[in-house]
Write a protein that holds these residues in place. Structure first.
Motif, PDB file in Angstrom:
ATOM      1  N   THR A 145       0.811  -1.239   0.000  1.00  0.00           N
ATOM      2  CA  THR A 145       0.000   0.000   0.000  1.00  0.00           C
ATOM      3  C   THR A 145       0.834   1.275   0.000  1.00  0.00           C
ATOM      4  O   THR A 145       0.304   2.365  -0.244  1.00  0.00           O
ATOM      5  CB  THR A 145      -0.924   0.007   1.231  1.00  0.00           C
ATOM      6  OG1 THR A 145      -0.121  -0.064   2.425  1.00  0.00           O
ATOM      7  CG2 THR A 145      -1.899  -1.157   1.177  1.00  0.00           C
ATOM      8  N   GLY A 205       2.768   3.080   4.322  1.00  0.00           N
ATOM      9  CA  GLY A 205       2.032   1.867   3.949  1.00  0.00           C
ATOM     10  C   GLY A 205       2.938   0.645   3.975  1.00  0.00           C
ATOM     11  O   GLY A 205       4.042   0.676   4.531  1.00  0.00           O
ATOM     12  N   THR A 263       3.164   4.243  -1.226  1.00  0.00           N
ATOM     13  CA  THR A 263       3.255   4.863  -2.556  1.00  0.00           C
ATOM     14  C   THR A 263       4.656   5.400  -2.809  1.00  0.00           C
ATOM     15  O   THR A 263       5.421   5.693  -1.874  1.00  0.00           O
ATOM     16  CB  THR A 263       2.239   6.003  -2.681  1.00  0.00           C
ATOM     17  OG1 THR A 263       2.475   6.951  -1.626  1.00  0.00           O
ATOM     18  CG2 THR A 263       0.818   5.470  -2.578  1.00  0.00           C
TER      19      THR A 263
END
Length: 361
Positions: free
Chosen positions: A286, A348, A288
């Motif tokens: 997740t 993430g 980025t």
């Protein structure tokens, strides 16, 4: 009176007929002719055997076993026992064969390999058999079955075989063809009351076909599926494109290499997880703007590391001269690290994977 006389005669004829029928019922059955039977047995060798590069002459490369049964029926005590003969037409013997045993050593048709066959409860030998076979040639007697006074004697002779594939010299990869090692016969020698009987059982002890393969390098169990855990880092440490952090080491261990192999190379394969522009691993988690970069690390340290560009069909992960093989084994050292891509990394998870293989001359 005349009618009574005829009736009495008929009664007497009827009794004679019954007696004749009874006499037929009492006739003894003819004894069955002597006979022995068996079936072929194949030694339980593996279908493929790896040729070791450094084992000494005389070493055992593989083993196999088999059991054979020989059943004889219709034997009379007035004749000699039915005897089971192994041999007569043995397969080609290896030059290392000892005719006195123990066992019989056969040629395999492959240079540097022989198969030694031993047996119980009677040991196998290839000595000249002077009175125990149709042609009195090489072989040995497994056992015999005696008859009885009624000519219905039966019995079974059982032989257990063990075989070892032995290195007798340099071996090249190839195939050992199936061989009928030992044929079997049965016979009753000529004597009082019989003229002698000799016949093939149509049964053989068989060496199966064996494929001979050269030894090869292989990955250790722990190197066949490697999980690399990178440490958690703050997004601030990956705030600009190209910034790296969170380096973790991992290794690929190789073993069992032939003595002729001195260097080894790893190849990482292109796939859906590889960014063909940067040559890094795409993050499937997740977080980025972050990818995973691989580096090779000869010597297992962070010194003189070089980035592995995974872009391409089969990118070389390490120059073959940088990872040497010693004693048939090698440890290939690598590192993985985060790299910011396209801007500052966002918080993430990070998850990715890549497939690799090893190659050697």
């Amino acid at each position: 009176m005349h009618r009574f006389h005829n009736a009495s005669r008929c009664a007497r004829l009827f009794v004679w007929l019954l007696l004749a029928i009874a006499a037929i019922g009492w006739a003894p059955l003819a004894a069955a002719a002597p006979k022995c039977t068996s079936s072929s047995a194949t030694l339980t060798f593996p279908s493929s055997v790896t040729i070791p590069s450094s084992t000494a002459v005389g070493s055992t490369l593989a083993t196999g076993t088999a059991t054979m049964s020989f059943t004889c029926t219709g034997l009379s005590s007035s004749n000699n026992p039915a005897t089971i003969q192994a041999g007569q037409y043995l397969a080609t013997l290896d030059p290392t064969n000892n005719t006195a045993g123990p066992g019989i050593t056969f040629a395999t048709g492959v240079s540097g390999l022989a198969v030694l066959v031993t047996a119980t409860p009677v040991q196998a030998t290839s000595a000249a058999c002077l009175a125990c076979g149709p042609t009195s040639t090489a072989g040995y007697v497994l056992g015999s079955v005696s008859g009885n006074s009624s000519g219905t004697g039966t019995g079974t002779v059982t032989a257990n075989y063990s075989a070892t594939l032995i290195k007798t010299g340099p071996i090249a990869p190839g195939t050992i063809s199936s061989i009928n090692l030992i044929p079997f016969w049965w016979y009753i020698p000529a004597g009082p009351g019989n003229t002698g009987t000799s016949a093939s059982l149509g049964a053989n002890l068989i060496l199966p076909a064996i494929n001979l393969t050269a030894p090869s390098c292989s990955l250790t169990t722990s190197s066949q599926n490697i999980a690399v855990t990178l440490p958690g880092v703050a997004t601030a440490s990956l705030s600009t494109a190209g910034q790296v952090n969170g380096r973790a080491a991992f290794s690929i261990a190789v073993t069992g290499c032939p003595t002729s192999v001195s260097t080894i190379t790893t190849y990482f394969y292109a796939g859906a997880t590889i960014d063909t522009t940067s040559g890094n691993l795409i993050n499937k988690g997740t977080a980025t703007n972050v990818e995973v970069q691989l580096l090779n690390g000869a010597g297992g340290s962070a010194a003189a590391l070089s980035v592995i560009n995974l872009a391409g069909a089969q990118a070389s992960a390490q120059n073959s001269s940088q990872y040497s093989v010693s004693g048939g084994a090698a440890t290939l050292n690598y590192f993985a690290q985060y790299i910011a891509s396209g801007g500052a990394a966002g918080a993430g998870t990070v998850s990715t994977s890549v497939t690799f293989t090893i190659a050697y001359p």
